[in-house]
Design a protein around this motif. Sequence first.
Motif, PDB file in Angstrom:
ATOM      1  N   GLU A  95       6.668   2.357   4.600  1.00 39.39           N
ATOM      2  CA  GLU A  95       6.755   1.220   4.348  1.00 39.39           C
ATOM      3  C   GLU A  95       6.861   0.555   5.831  1.00 39.39           C
ATOM      4  O   GLU A  95       6.182  -0.590   5.925  1.00 39.39           O
ATOM      5  CB  GLU A  95       7.718   0.462   3.368  1.00 39.39           C
ATOM      6  CG  GLU A  95       7.448   1.135   1.842  1.00 39.39           C
ATOM      7  CD  GLU A  95       8.512   0.617   0.955  1.00 39.39           C
ATOM      8  OE1 GLU A  95       9.482   0.186   1.402  1.00 39.39           O
ATOM      9  OE2 GLU A  95       8.536   0.856  -0.161  1.00 39.39           O
ATOM     10  N   ASP A  96       7.764   0.852   6.537  1.00 44.99           N
ATOM     11  CA  ASP A  96       8.152   0.552   8.003  1.00 44.99           C
ATOM     12  C   ASP A  96       6.930   0.662   8.627  1.00 44.99           C
ATOM     13  O   ASP A  96       6.521  -0.107   9.551  1.00 44.99           O
ATOM     14  CB  ASP A  96       9.149   1.258   8.616  1.00 44.99           C
ATOM     15  CG  ASP A  96      10.636   0.556   7.761  1.00 44.99           C
ATOM     16  OD1 ASP A  96      10.650  -0.422   6.987  1.00 44.99           O
ATOM     17  OD2 ASP A  96      11.726   1.360   8.110  1.00 44.99           O
ATOM     18  N   THR A  97       6.319   1.727   8.879  1.00 42.46           N
ATOM     19  CA  THR A  97       5.173   1.879   9.554  1.00 42.46           C
ATOM     20  C   THR A  97       3.936   1.131   9.179  1.00 42.46           C
ATOM     21  O   THR A  97       3.255   0.708   9.986  1.00 42.46           O
ATOM     22  CB  THR A  97       4.713   3.602   9.282  1.00 42.46           C
ATOM     23  OG1 THR A  97       5.634   4.421   9.769  1.00 42.46           O
ATOM     24  CG2 THR A  97       3.494   3.959  10.377  1.00 42.46           C
ATOM     25  N   VAL A  98       3.624   0.992   7.892  1.00 41.95           N
ATOM     26  CA  VAL A  98       2.694  -0.022   7.477  1.00 41.95           C
ATOM     27  C   VAL A  98       2.851  -1.163   7.850  1.00 41.95           C
ATOM     28  O   VAL A  98       1.978  -1.997   8.493  1.00 41.95           O
ATOM     29  CB  VAL A  98       2.427   0.268   5.885  1.00 41.95           C
ATOM     30  CG1 VAL A  98       1.496  -0.989   5.432  1.00 41.95           C
ATOM     31  CG2 VAL A  98       1.963   1.505   5.560  1.00 41.95           C
ATOM     32  N   ARG A 158       0.681  -1.188  -0.109  1.00 41.47           N
ATOM     33  CA  ARG A 158       0.027   0.114  -0.030  1.00 41.47           C
ATOM     34  C   ARG A 158       0.968   1.094   0.021  1.00 41.47           C
ATOM     35  O   ARG A 158       0.478   2.262  -0.559  1.00 41.47           O
ATOM     36  CB  ARG A 158      -1.011   0.085   1.081  1.00 41.47           C
ATOM     37  CG  ARG A 158      -2.103   0.965   1.117  1.00 41.47           C
ATOM     38  CD  ARG A 158      -2.894   0.839   2.207  1.00 41.47           C
ATOM     39  NE  ARG A 158      -4.248  -0.264   1.927  1.00 41.47           N
ATOM     40  CZ  ARG A 158      -5.091  -0.580   2.690  1.00 41.47           C
ATOM     41  NH1 ARG A 158      -5.159  -0.016   3.839  1.00 41.47           N
ATOM     42  NH2 ARG A 158      -6.043  -1.248   2.328  1.00 41.47           N
ATOM     43  N   ALA A 159       1.992   1.111   0.844  1.00 39.86           N
ATOM     44  CA  ALA A 159       2.778   2.483   0.880  1.00 39.86           C
ATOM     45  C   ALA A 159       3.426   2.840  -0.557  1.00 39.86           C
ATOM     46  O   ALA A 159       3.699   4.104  -0.872  1.00 39.86           O
ATOM     47  CB  ALA A 159       4.136   2.173   1.765  1.00 39.86           C
ATOM     48  N   GLU A 160       3.632   2.067  -1.667  1.00 34.76           N
ATOM     49  CA  GLU A 160       3.591   2.520  -2.951  1.00 34.76           C
ATOM     50  C   GLU A 160       2.669   3.525  -3.617  1.00 34.76           C
ATOM     51  O   GLU A 160       3.196   4.300  -4.511  1.00 34.76           O
ATOM     52  CB  GLU A 160       3.995   1.269  -3.865  1.00 34.76           C
ATOM     53  CG  GLU A 160       5.387   0.489  -3.591  1.00 34.76           C
ATOM     54  CD  GLU A 160       5.257  -0.753  -4.552  1.00 34.76           C
ATOM     55  OE1 GLU A 160       4.628  -0.666  -5.744  1.00 34.76           O
ATOM     56  OE2 GLU A 160       5.981  -1.610  -4.373  1.00 34.76           O
ATOM     57  N   ILE A 199      -5.967   3.931   3.800  1.00 39.59           N
ATOM     58  CA  ILE A 199      -6.018   3.698   2.357  1.00 39.59           C
ATOM     59  C   ILE A 199      -5.448   4.764   1.852  1.00 39.59           C
ATOM     60  O   ILE A 199      -5.693   6.026   1.968  1.00 39.59           O
ATOM     61  CB  ILE A 199      -7.809   3.610   2.094  1.00 39.59           C
ATOM     62  CG1 ILE A 199      -8.166   2.553   2.723  1.00 39.59           C
ATOM     63  CG2 ILE A 199      -7.757   3.661   0.530  1.00 39.59           C
ATOM     64  CD1 ILE A 199      -9.662   2.436   2.623  1.00 39.59           C
ATOM     65  N   PRO A 200      -4.907   4.636   0.627  1.00 44.98           N
ATOM     66  CA  PRO A 200      -4.292   5.828  -0.171  1.00 44.98           C
ATOM     67  C   PRO A 200      -5.037   6.739  -0.663  1.00 44.98           C
ATOM     68  O   PRO A 200      -6.189   6.388  -1.035  1.00 44.98           O
ATOM     69  CB  PRO A 200      -3.398   5.060  -1.225  1.00 44.98           C
ATOM     70  CG  PRO A 200      -3.059   3.755  -0.736  1.00 44.98           C
ATOM     71  CD  PRO A 200      -4.416   3.475   0.069  1.00 44.98           C
ATOM     72  N   ILE A 201      -4.687   7.958  -0.751  1.00 49.84           N
ATOM     73  CA  ILE A 201      -5.952   9.152  -1.131  1.00 49.84           C
ATOM     74  C   ILE A 201      -6.346   8.661  -2.371  1.00 49.84           C
ATOM     75  O   ILE A 201      -7.356   9.100  -2.657  1.00 49.84           O
ATOM     76  CB  ILE A 201      -5.194  10.356  -0.898  1.00 49.84           C
ATOM     77  CG1 ILE A 201      -4.916  10.691   0.703  1.00 49.84           C
ATOM     78  CG2 ILE A 201      -5.893  11.660  -1.555  1.00 49.84           C
ATOM     79  CD1 ILE A 201      -4.275  11.879   0.900  1.00 49.84           C
TER      80      ILE A 201
END
Length: 110
Positions: free
Chosen positions: A49-52, A3-5, A64-66
Amino acid sequence: MNRAEHYAYRVRWSVEDESYVGTVAEFPSLSWVARTSSEAFEGIRGLAEDTVEDMVVSGEEPPIPIGERSYSGKFQVRVPPELHRRLAIEAAEQNVSLNRLAAVRLAARP
């Protein structure tokens, strides 16, 4: 899916820090300071990415990505009564709805 991408990243120059600062809209409390814009981008992306990953491990749902969220197309804006009056008059003079006038004005902004 990583998701971070898909998150909304931004890198800007900070006069105060004399460095580039990377941020991610979905996590307003995160930032990464670096000497170059590419280092700031890679840093904030890695931090996101680490946080997710940490959220998933602890059973939390990452945001959720904007860009993947659904929007109704409606939002409400409060303005002072005098501005409301001026805009209503302008809309009437242009023979358009106040909603149409506001949408056109908002779309014209970069």
